[in-house]
Write an enzyme that holds these catalytic residues in place. Structure first.
Site, mmCIF file in Angstrom:
data_model
loop_
_atom_site.group_PDB
_atom_site.id
_atom_site.type_symbol
_atom_site.label_atom_id
_atom_site.label_comp_id
_atom_site.label_asym_id
_atom_site.label_seq_id
_atom_site.Cartn_x
_atom_site.Cartn_y
_atom_site.Cartn_z
ATOM 1 C CG HIS A 12 -0.404 -0.021 2.537
ATOM 2 N ND1 HIS A 12 -0.976 -0.698 3.592
ATOM 3 C CD2 HIS A 12 0.694 0.566 3.050
ATOM 4 C CE1 HIS A 12 -0.257 -0.509 4.692
ATOM 5 N NE2 HIS A 12 0.772 0.262 4.376
ATOM 6 C CG HIS A 59 0.120 4.730 7.392
ATOM 7 N ND1 HIS A 59 -0.911 4.089 6.740
ATOM 8 C CD2 HIS A 59 1.215 3.970 7.187
ATOM 9 C CE1 HIS A 59 -0.441 2.992 6.159
ATOM 10 N NE2 HIS A 59 0.832 2.892 6.412
ATOM 11 C CG HIS A 196 8.581 -0.993 3.543
ATOM 12 N ND1 HIS A 196 7.765 -2.037 3.899
ATOM 13 C CD2 HIS A 196 7.925 0.129 3.952
ATOM 14 C CE1 HIS A 196 6.663 -1.581 4.465
ATOM 15 N NE2 HIS A 196 6.738 -0.267 4.525
ATOM 16 C CD GLU A 243 3.221 -1.350 6.454
ATOM 17 O OE1 GLU A 243 3.057 -0.177 6.789
ATOM 18 O OE2 GLU A 243 3.369 -1.696 5.255
HETATM 19 FE FE LIG Z 1 2.118 1.258 5.707
#
Ligand SMILES: [Fe+2]
Length: 315
Positions: A12, A59, A196, A243
């Site tokens: 995302h 977020h 990431h 995530e």
């Molecule tokens: Fe995220």
């Protein structure tokens, strides 16, 4: 009765949303990413779900450090796009499905999973970017193709839920959906990742070998994933790689054996590995149990799946 027919995993990355919103999808850098979702959009148009459950993380848009629910289920009638600092994304308000969401809340909580029920919530790129990737660009004044039930998971502040807890929550959601009396075809998204890290000395970390193994096991042997400790996600997939536990909720909501309909992997987008997978339950592929309104057959979904050639991982 309602049925979950397929699960979708999708990164995302917020920059993907910015590329869509600013008309950059045909630029070579971004075309590499978006071309990987063209077949997925075709599959989604063929599948025509009645409802999508989207597992994502907020977020610091709807929630802040003042309030951090581990699992928050959106039971509202609608979810406006969040202001993410540059203004809300120009996407339609997401329509909810309060009846099914409330049913899931009741079933899952009585099954001993302590969900937070949310009756007012905005949704950020964590949810709307995967929606764009699978449903395509939708004009701000139009409507998304189906109602959505958001399930926000805390993967932002320690401690996030363990992978096994996520997988078992998926199991409870499967049971909840299958006990809903209306004849609904449901898909479930797991979003975020893949590897990431956005800050610190290892910023920009991408681990394709880890990501590929995760996708392989997600498809064929998810039990190999459910006991991975948080520290392994941190070490192997970067600080934000955690995530990926959200994909285990999606996988837990599917049958043990699934068909891998499609897979796409590319690096990088922004500084993130982009992963995507579609897994379909076997044999029931959206077939309606109700004899009164047989809208789509299992055979039809299988033929649609066959048209979407499984694309093995690259990059
Ligand atoms: Fe995220």
């Amino acid at each position: 009765m309602a049925r979950i027919v397929a699960g979708i995993g999708s990164s995302h990355v917020p920059a993907i949303g910015a590329a869509i919103d600013n008309g950059k999808t045909e630029e070579p850098y971004w075309k590499r990413v978006f071309s990987g979702f063209e077949k997925s959009q075709e599959w989604m148009r063929e599948t025509k779900p009645d409802v999508a459950i989207i597992v994502y993380n907020d977020h610091a848009s709807a929630f802040s450090v003042d309030l951090i629910p581990t699992f928050a289920l959106g039971c509202a009638a609608e979810f406006p796009p969040a202001d993410e600092g540059w203004g809300p994304r120009p996407v339609p308000v997401v329509q909810g499905h309060p009846a099914l969401a409330s049913h899931i809340a009741q079933s899952v909580i009585l099954d001993e999973f302590d969900l937070t029920i949310v009756n007012k919530m905005t949704v950020d790129h964590g949810m709307t970017v995967p929606m764009n990737l699978l449903f395509g660009k939708v004009d701000k004044n139009a409507h998304w193709p189906c109602p959505v039930i958001p399930l926000a998971v805390n993967v932002v502040m320690y401690p996030p839920p363990p992978g096994h807890r996520c997988f078992m929550l998926g199991r409870a959601i499967k049971k909840a959906v299958e006990s809903y009396p209306d004849d609904l075809k449901v898909v479930i998204f797991g979003t975020g990742g893949l590897s990431h890290q956005i800050s610190g000395p290892r910023a920009g970390l991408i681990n394709s070998k880890w990501d590929k193994a995760f996708l392989d096991n997600l498809s064929k042997d998810p039990q190999k994933l459910v006991r991975i400790p948080h520290v392994d996600y941190m070490r192997e997939a970067g600080a934000e790689g955690i995530e990926m536990v959200m994909w285990l909720i999606m996988r837990g909501a599917l049958d043990d054996k699934v068909d891998e309909v499609y897979r796409f992997y590319t690096v990088p987008a922004s500084n993130t590995a982009v992963g995507h997978i579609i897994l379909a339950n076997r044999g029931r592929g959206g077939a309606r149990k109700s004899a009164a309104k047989p809208k789509r057959s299992a055979g039809k979904l299988k033929r649609a799946a066959a048209r979407v050639k499984v694309e093995r991982i690259r990059g």
